[in-house]
Enzyme design. Structure first.
Site, mmCIF file in Angstrom:
data_model
loop_
_atom_site.group_PDB
_atom_site.id
_atom_site.type_symbol
_atom_site.label_atom_id
_atom_site.label_comp_id
_atom_site.label_asym_id
_atom_site.label_seq_id
_atom_site.Cartn_x
_atom_site.Cartn_y
_atom_site.Cartn_z
ATOM 1 N N VAL A 93 1.088 -1.373 0.154
ATOM 2 C CA VAL A 93 0.033 0.033 -0.042
ATOM 3 C C VAL A 93 0.967 1.116 -0.103
ATOM 4 O O VAL A 93 1.642 1.428 1.102
ATOM 5 C CB VAL A 93 -0.990 0.113 1.286
ATOM 6 C CG1 VAL A 93 -1.891 1.028 1.108
ATOM 7 C CG2 VAL A 93 -1.703 -1.141 1.475
ATOM 8 N N ARG A 107 -2.308 11.190 6.932
ATOM 9 C CA ARG A 107 -2.825 10.263 6.321
ATOM 10 C C ARG A 107 -3.856 9.440 6.807
ATOM 11 O O ARG A 107 -4.768 8.843 6.212
ATOM 12 C CB ARG A 107 -1.636 9.373 5.659
ATOM 13 C CG ARG A 107 -0.730 10.021 4.655
ATOM 14 C CD ARG A 107 0.395 9.049 4.409
ATOM 15 N NE ARG A 107 1.266 8.992 5.434
ATOM 16 C CZ ARG A 107 2.603 8.288 5.329
ATOM 17 N NH1 ARG A 107 2.823 7.533 4.480
ATOM 18 N NH2 ARG A 107 3.494 8.251 6.343
ATOM 19 N N ASP A 143 1.700 13.751 10.586
ATOM 20 C CA ASP A 143 1.281 12.852 9.431
ATOM 21 C C ASP A 143 -0.296 13.067 9.595
ATOM 22 O O ASP A 143 -0.966 12.925 10.460
ATOM 23 C CB ASP A 143 1.592 11.643 9.729
ATOM 24 C CG ASP A 143 1.414 10.617 8.432
ATOM 25 O OD1 ASP A 143 0.327 10.839 7.591
ATOM 26 O OD2 ASP A 143 2.271 9.661 8.347
#
Length: 419
Positions: free
Chosen positions: A246, A334, A332
């Site tokens: 991924v 995400r 981050d």
């Protein structure tokens, strides 16, 4: 809007922040229903606003370009897609995960087959469009030819051609968020999620806070592309070895080969592992997610690059994440909580070889109920010299690595001697 508008539009704007006077023609959505007709179609087109049953519109961020095309008279207002011969080249599912509202909350499991499933509704005038498209293609990367020349890969004429091209099934997926499920996935109250989405987009979607009856949101963000090496149906067969990576988008490295990070080398290494898995009787899967710069965006990423290089002492592993947080306010964004949805849609229940060092991805996948066997880190020889700071920082932060984890003090002591 004035009544003398010459564009052919009505002389007034119909707001959608409140329910229409009559919702007799509104097709409801029952997320997780086992029958797609009971579940209902996702209708995010603007050809008939009274029939829309979601917040937002199709095509994610590209909806803005569609608006520009309409404003510039390059696209007829109310254009409806002709879906003749657009059906998927391969069938995916259905799998039991499709009907578990805790497994899939960020995409429409039926999104690839709407032209067939909802043919009657389309014939009745509902503008229902796919949010998933499946096709077949070849990918051609110089790294694959290099792997052939080095003897790591051997063309077989089926998965890998003599030219170095690899055959794949390619799937594009647009985001479709079921807001109650997304809120639950993040452990927040749905009303708080809706308000944050409304306020942080400058009030772009008032229905988020005024239409609690609409539970599905088409966010204006990028989607995902899945590349399958081998038979798509084999992804659901736990007896078939599956290698999977991924990968979150990194335009500078993935496309232009920037050497400040390991993104492209890790991506191409993952593709190499996928081809070997397919050739060995298994299947390979690459999921490419549009989350540029840890979803902070490319401008922020480049600002962080400058800050890292210019700080006192130069670019160091111990300040790698700190520099990002100083600029962006967070390390981050995400948030891998939604990432496993595409794996569940593909029927994946076990990944034999996960080509990733990320603890966040691993934790998200395993906590969603998917087993992971071996974890594969990037070979040291593939790490660009300028990217070693990144690798050192990630290893110290808890990213997976074979053997004993090194702390920052140890990493600093051996810096410059290679890892």
């Amino acid at each position: 809007m004035s009544a003398d508008d010459t564009s052919g539009r009505p002389g007034h704007i119909r707001l959608t922040s409140h329910p229409p006077a009559s919702d007799a023609e509104l097709l409801s959505i029952q997320w997780g229903a086992p029958d797609p007709l009971t579940r209902g179609p996702v209708i995010g087109t603007v050809t008939n606003r009274l029939r829309r049953n979601v917040i937002g519109s199709h095509s994610g961020a590209y909806g803005i370009y569609r608006a520009l095309a309409v404003a510039a008279n390059a696209l007829p207002r109310g254009h409806r897609a002709d879906l003749t011969d657009t059906r998927p080249t391969d069938r995916v599912g259905p799998y039991p995960q499709w009907f578990d509202p805790e497994r899939i909350v960020s995409l429409d499991p039926f999104g690839a087959d709407v032209a067939e499933i909802y043919a009657e509704q389309i014939a009745a005038g509902f503008d229902i469009r796919p949010t998933i498209a499946i096709t077949q293609a070849h990918i051609d990367l110089p790294e694959l030819r290099e792997a052939i020349a080095a003897g790591r890969l051997v063309p077989d004429g089926r998965f890998l051609l003599d030219s170095g091209s690899a055959r794949v099934t390619k799937i594009a997926l647009e985001p479709v968020w079921w807001l109650p499920g997304v809120a639950q996935r993040f452990g927040v109250v749905e009303s708080d999620l809706r308000r944050a989405l409304f306020e942080e987009t400058g009030g772009m979607f008032p229905e988020l806070v005024t239409r609690s009856d609409l539970e599905v949101f088409l966010p204006p963000i990028g989607g995902q592309t899945a590349y399958i090496f081998g038979e798509p149906a084999d992804l659901a067969d736990t007896g078939k070895p599956l290698s999977c990576r991924v990968h979150d988008e990194c335009n500078g490295s993935d496309v232009f080969g920037s050497d400040i990070c390991t993104c492209r080398p890790y991506l191409t290494h993952g593709i190499e592992e996928c081809i070997r898995s397919a050739q060995g009787g298994g299947v390979g899967l690459i999921v490419y997610c549009r989350k540029e710069g840890r979803a902070l965006g490319e401008v922020t990423k480049f600002l962080v690059y400058n800050a890292r290089k210019r700080q006192a002492g130069g670019d160091t592993a111990d300040n790698y994440f700190l520099r990002t947080e100083c600029v962006a306010g967070v390390q981050d964004m995400r948030f891998q909580e939604l990432m496993p949805d595409v794996l569940h849609w593909l029927g994946v229940r076990r990944i034999h070889r996960l080509v990733s060092m990320s603890n966040l991805k691993y934790d998200a996948i395993t906590s969603s109920g998917i087993e992971v066997g071996e974890r594969v880190q990037i070979p040291d020889e593939l790490v660009p010299a300028d990217a070693r700071v990144e690798i050192e920082a990630k290893m110290a932060a808890g990213y997976y690595t074979e053997g004993e984890r090194l702390d920052l003090d140890t990493l600093s002591a051996i810096k410059g001697r290679g890892l």
